[in-house]
Design a protein around this motif. Structure first.
Motif, PDB file in Angstrom:
ATOM      1  N   UNK A 250       0.840  -1.207   0.000  1.00 46.60           N
ATOM      2  CA  UNK A 250       0.000   0.000   0.000  1.00 46.60           C
ATOM      3  C   UNK A 250       0.866   1.244   0.000  1.00 46.60           C
ATOM      4  N   UNK A 251       1.938   1.235   0.791  1.00 46.51           N
ATOM      5  CA  UNK A 251       2.858   2.376   0.809  1.00 46.51           C
ATOM      6  C   UNK A 251       3.468   2.611  -0.576  1.00 46.51           C
ATOM      7  N   UNK A 252       3.868   1.520  -1.211  1.00 48.12           N
ATOM      8  CA  UNK A 252       4.544   1.637  -2.510  1.00 48.12           C
ATOM      9  C   UNK A 252       3.608   2.230  -3.559  1.00 48.12           C
ATOM     10  N   UNK A 253       2.330   1.932  -3.475  1.00 46.28           N
ATOM     11  CA  UNK A 253       1.371   2.483  -4.433  1.00 46.28           C
ATOM     12  C   UNK A 253       1.300   4.012  -4.364  1.00 46.28           C
ATOM     13  N   UNK A 254       1.755   4.574  -3.260  1.00 45.96           N
ATOM     14  CA  UNK A 254       1.750   6.025  -3.103  1.00 45.96           C
ATOM     15  C   UNK A 254       3.032   6.677  -3.612  1.00 45.96           C
ATOM     16  N   UNK A 255       3.982   5.873  -4.093  1.00 45.27           N
ATOM     17  CA  UNK A 255       5.195   6.436  -4.677  1.00 45.27           C
ATOM     18  C   UNK A 255       4.829   7.175  -5.966  1.00 45.27           C
ATOM     19  N   UNK A 256       5.687   8.107  -6.337  1.00 49.79           N
ATOM     20  CA  UNK A 256       5.466   8.863  -7.566  1.00 49.79           C
ATOM     21  C   UNK A 256       5.586   7.958  -8.782  1.00 49.79           C
TER      22      UNK A 256
ATOM     23  N   UNK B  84       1.787  -6.126 -10.700  1.00 50.24           N
ATOM     24  CA  UNK B  84       0.656  -5.244 -10.422  1.00 50.24           C
ATOM     25  C   UNK B  84       1.134  -3.854 -10.024  1.00 50.24           C
ATOM     26  N   UNK B  85       2.134  -3.797  -9.139  1.00 49.64           N
ATOM     27  CA  UNK B  85       2.684  -2.511  -8.722  1.00 49.64           C
ATOM     28  C   UNK B  85       3.362  -1.794  -9.879  1.00 49.64           C
ATOM     29  N   UNK B  86       4.081  -2.536 -10.706  1.00 42.56           N
ATOM     30  CA  UNK B  86       4.773  -1.935 -11.846  1.00 42.56           C
ATOM     31  C   UNK B  86       3.781  -1.296 -12.813  1.00 42.56           C
ATOM     32  N   UNK B  87       2.683  -1.999 -13.091  1.00 43.13           N
ATOM     33  CA  UNK B  87       1.673  -1.435 -13.987  1.00 43.13           C
ATOM     34  C   UNK B  87       1.055  -0.185 -13.391  1.00 43.13           C
ATOM     35  N   UNK B  88       0.853  -0.181 -12.078  1.00 42.53           N
ATOM     36  CA  UNK B  88       0.264   0.974 -11.404  1.00 42.53           C
ATOM     37  C   UNK B  88       1.214   2.173 -11.432  1.00 42.53           C
ATOM     38  N   UNK B  89       2.533   1.899 -11.285  1.00 37.10           N
ATOM     39  CA  UNK B  89       3.522   2.968 -11.203  1.00 37.10           C
ATOM     40  C   UNK B  89       4.196   3.267 -12.541  1.00 37.10           C
ATOM     41  N   UNK B  90       3.754   2.589 -13.617  1.00 36.43           N
ATOM     42  CA  UNK B  90       4.243   2.848 -14.970  1.00 36.43           C
ATOM     43  C   UNK B  90       5.723   2.474 -15.128  1.00 36.43           C
ATOM     44  N   UNK B  91       6.089   1.316 -14.573  1.00 34.83           N
ATOM     45  CA  UNK B  91       7.453   0.793 -14.681  1.00 34.83           C
ATOM     46  C   UNK B  91       7.432  -0.440 -15.572  1.00 34.83           C
ATOM     47  N   UNK B  92       8.399  -0.536 -16.486  1.00 36.02           N
ATOM     48  CA  UNK B  92       8.489  -1.703 -17.362  1.00 36.02           C
ATOM     49  C   UNK B  92       9.286  -2.799 -16.664  1.00 36.02           C
ATOM     50  N   UNK B  93       8.750  -4.022 -16.674  1.00 38.27           N
ATOM     51  CA  UNK B  93       9.417  -5.173 -16.052  1.00 38.27           C
ATOM     52  C   UNK B  93       9.670  -6.239 -17.114  1.00 38.27           C
ATOM     53  N   UNK B  94      10.930  -6.640 -17.232  1.00 38.57           N
ATOM     54  CA  UNK B  94      11.321  -7.666 -18.200  1.00 38.57           C
ATOM     55  C   UNK B  94      12.006  -8.791 -17.436  1.00 38.57           C
TER      56      UNK B  94
END
Length: 264
Positions: free
Chosen positions: A97-103, A213-223
């Protein structure tokens, strides 16, 4: 069969402004980088300028850190601790939950899969502790000019903290950097990626569902599974394009919601 040496691990006590944070199992190398990276990743500091002094004492197995910010130990240590999964167990103070609040990440950089695969191979050739022991993790930054920086540790999350600490001390900007790791991308690894601001993280192994799930929420690409001529792109932010697969058009974009696995 060639015999390899055994990997070393040391119990290191981190003390911040006189308060003991925890005892960590670490590889006795690049410990000052680790201190900066861990303190930043966990929210003790917001910039390297907030660190007044780091004293590593190998004889006593302690890292003493003095901060010049408004660090409040009672508030920090009252937060619930989350123990990380896997080798060289660590501790994080951030929940999902905390991480979802990251920029959210806003970088517009794009990378070809062939480029990431090439750099993953170069990374593997520049991990002397792993080559010597066969039992270490590594983390790598791909710089804008294509050069790489590598850090190693018994724990995958420790290695990532070390490379983040290196980037902080060098005042590197994350916008055009790529983070590579030898370890599984779990939620706490994604947390460290997001906290520093990397737009792309790649690994030789898998990512967890929670991390994706977190990556998609924070717009980070995961390979994941960056090995030889194969890869799995778990996300669809548009930063990684397929120029490897023979079965698709060159430079094929990855559709939203698609998990693309390349074998060639």
């Amino acid at each position: 069969m060639l015999k390899k040496g055994c990997p070393d691990e040391y119990p290191i006590t981190l003390v911040v402004n006189g308060y003991e944070v925890a005892v960590f199992q670490l590889t006795n190398q690049d410990l000052e980088d680790w201190a900066y990276g861990y303190l930043f990743s966990e929210g003790f500091i917001g910039s390297p300028e907030e660190v007044e002094e780091v004293e590593v004492n190998e004889d006593t197995g302690t890292i003493q850190v003095s901060l010049n910010n408004d660090f409040e130990p009672e508030q920090m240590f009252s937060k619930k601790k989350h123990y990380t999964a896997g080798c060289g167990r660590g501790v994080t103070f951030f929940s999902m939950t905390d991480v979802k609040n990251f920029r959210k990440v806003t970088s517009h950089e794009k990378f070809a899969l062939s480029y990431l695969l090439k750099k993953r191979s170069e990374f593997a050739q520049n991990t002397p502790l792993y080559i010597e022991t066969g039992g270490m993790h590594g983390a790598c930054i791909i710089h804008e000019d294509g050069s790489i920086s590598v850090r190693e540790d018994i724990g995958r999350h420790n290695a990532v903290d070390k490379i983040i600490g290196h980037a902080l001390r060098k005042r590197l900007q994350p916008d055009r950097l790529v983070l590579l790791t030898t370890g599984r991308v779990s939620y706490e690894m994604l947390s460290k990626t997001a906290k520093f601001g990397f737009a792309v993280i790649g690994s030789r192994t898998a990512a967890t569902k929670q991390a994706i799930q977190l990556a998609r929420f924070l717009n980070i690409e995961v390979v994941g599974y960056l090995r030889g001529k194969m890869a799995t792109v778990y996300t669809s932010s548009g930063r990684v394009y397929d120029d490897v697969s023979n079965s698709t058009v060159a430079a094929k974009p990855i559709e939203r919601g698609e998990v693309l696995t390349i074998f060639n």
